[in-house]
Design an enzyme around this catalytic site. Structure first.
Site, short mmCIF file in Angstrom:
data_model
loop_
_atom_site.label_atom_id
_atom_site.label_comp_id
_atom_site.label_asym_id
_atom_site.label_seq_id
_atom_site.Cartn_x
_atom_site.Cartn_y
_atom_site.Cartn_z
N CYS A 27 0.85 -1.12 0.01
CA CYS A 27 -0.07 0.06 0.08
C CYS A 27 0.72 1.26 -0.15
O CYS A 27 1.99 1.16 0.29
CB CYS A 27 -0.90 0.09 1.30
SG CYS A 27 -2.06 1.33 1.38
N ASP A 39 0.34 3.64 1.62
CA ASP A 39 0.35 4.09 3.16
C ASP A 39 1.88 4.62 3.61
O ASP A 39 2.74 3.88 3.57
CB ASP A 39 -0.26 3.12 4.03
CG ASP A 39 -0.46 3.90 5.30
OD1 ASP A 39 0.31 4.39 6.19
OD2 ASP A 39 -1.91 3.94 5.76
N ARG A 79 3.00 4.60 6.38
CA ARG A 79 3.53 3.90 7.62
C ARG A 79 4.06 2.53 7.34
O ARG A 79 4.57 1.87 8.30
CB ARG A 79 2.24 3.78 8.62
CG ARG A 79 1.76 5.01 9.15
CD ARG A 79 0.28 4.80 9.90
NE ARG A 79 -0.52 4.56 8.74
CZ ARG A 79 -1.72 4.15 9.13
NH1 ARG A 79 -2.45 4.31 10.55
NH2 ARG A 79 -2.72 3.86 8.26
N HIS A 85 -2.24 -4.12 5.37
CA HIS A 85 -1.81 -3.83 6.29
C HIS A 85 -3.07 -3.24 7.52
O HIS A 85 -4.01 -3.07 6.86
CB HIS A 85 -0.78 -2.38 6.52
CG HIS A 85 -1.36 -1.39 5.92
ND1 HIS A 85 -1.92 -0.32 6.61
CD2 HIS A 85 -1.70 -0.93 4.55
CE1 HIS A 85 -2.43 0.76 5.81
NE2 HIS A 85 -2.09 0.28 4.62
N CYS A 103 -5.90 0.26 7.22
CA CYS A 103 -5.79 0.84 5.67
C CYS A 103 -7.09 1.61 5.11
O CYS A 103 -8.18 1.36 5.37
CB CYS A 103 -5.80 -0.62 4.88
SG CYS A 103 -5.75 -0.33 2.94
#
Length: 217
Positions: free
Chosen positions: A40, A42, A44, A101, A104
């Site tokens: 992803c 993302d 993080r 994750h 999400c």
């Protein structure tokens, strides 16, 4: 340019690059990663940190909700597909990991429905393929609190993307003759734990045993 970004670049050039200078010079004209990591976007979720990988170890594709376009999609995400094609046919990666994750945003947005994406038309269009998964989550976990539904959505999404990968002949040919394997992961940001889907047990299991379990053994 933000000062933090500039300091980070300076640190890379003065320290990190110097530490791996010989490796970077070897990688200047070629790469031989053995793994394609589809994750992803993302902020993080950093594949290199998660796997403690050195430069050249993994080929990385990242997008919203770690998606792989179905071969039956009306509009192809050619960026993702060309990356997968290149990794498999040119780089000859041995493993493809699809990693979802916790928390999400893409899965959460899909669960919220179209009404929650009225001001994000491109995202709404992008997440349309996940609508069927949302219906499955609601059917299987109707009485679950939102956190449980979100986790199930994240897991089902990983499995859906693995199914999409298997729609392509160039991937199935390599799976069949043992040149390629597919894995589905889910990374829990808060705990740092990573689970892998076990086809035998048909559930996600921790890849690394917990400290408690290791002591018992």
């Amino acid at each position: 340019m933000k000062e933090r970004i500039k300091r980070g670049l300076e640190s890379f050039q003065r320290h990190t690059y110097k530490e791996f200078e010989t490796l970077y010079q070897k990688l200047e004209t070629q790469q031989h990663p053995d793994t394609l990591f589809i994750g992803c976007s993302d902020s993080r979720v950093s594949p290199e940190r998660l796997l403690n990988a050195a430069p050249g170890d993994i080929f990385v594709l990242r997008n919203i909700a770690n998606s792989v376009p179905s071969i039956h999609a009306e509009v192809y995400d050619t960026t993702t597909l060309s990356g997968i094609e290149y990794a498999v046919l040119v780089l000859n990666v041995k493993t493809i990991i699809v990693c979802g994750h916790s928390n999400c945003g893409g899965c959460a947005a899909a669960l919220s429905g179209k009404q929650g994406l009225s001001e994000l038309p491109y995202t709404q269009h992008y997440l349309q393929p996940l609508e069927g998964l949302c219906e499955e989550v609601e059917a299987c976990a109707a009485d679950e609190p939102y956190k449980g539904k979100a986790k199930l959505m994240e897991e089902l999404n990983v499995l859906e993307q693995l199914k999409h990968l298997k729609e392509y002949d160039f991937i199935n040919e390599r799976i069949a003759d043992g040149r390629l394997e597919l894995e589905g992961w889910r990374y829990d940001i808060g705990s740092g734990k990573v689970e892998r889907y076990d086809n035998t047990d048909e559930q996600f299991q921790p890849i690394i045993a917990s400290e408690k379990n290791r002591k018992v053994q």
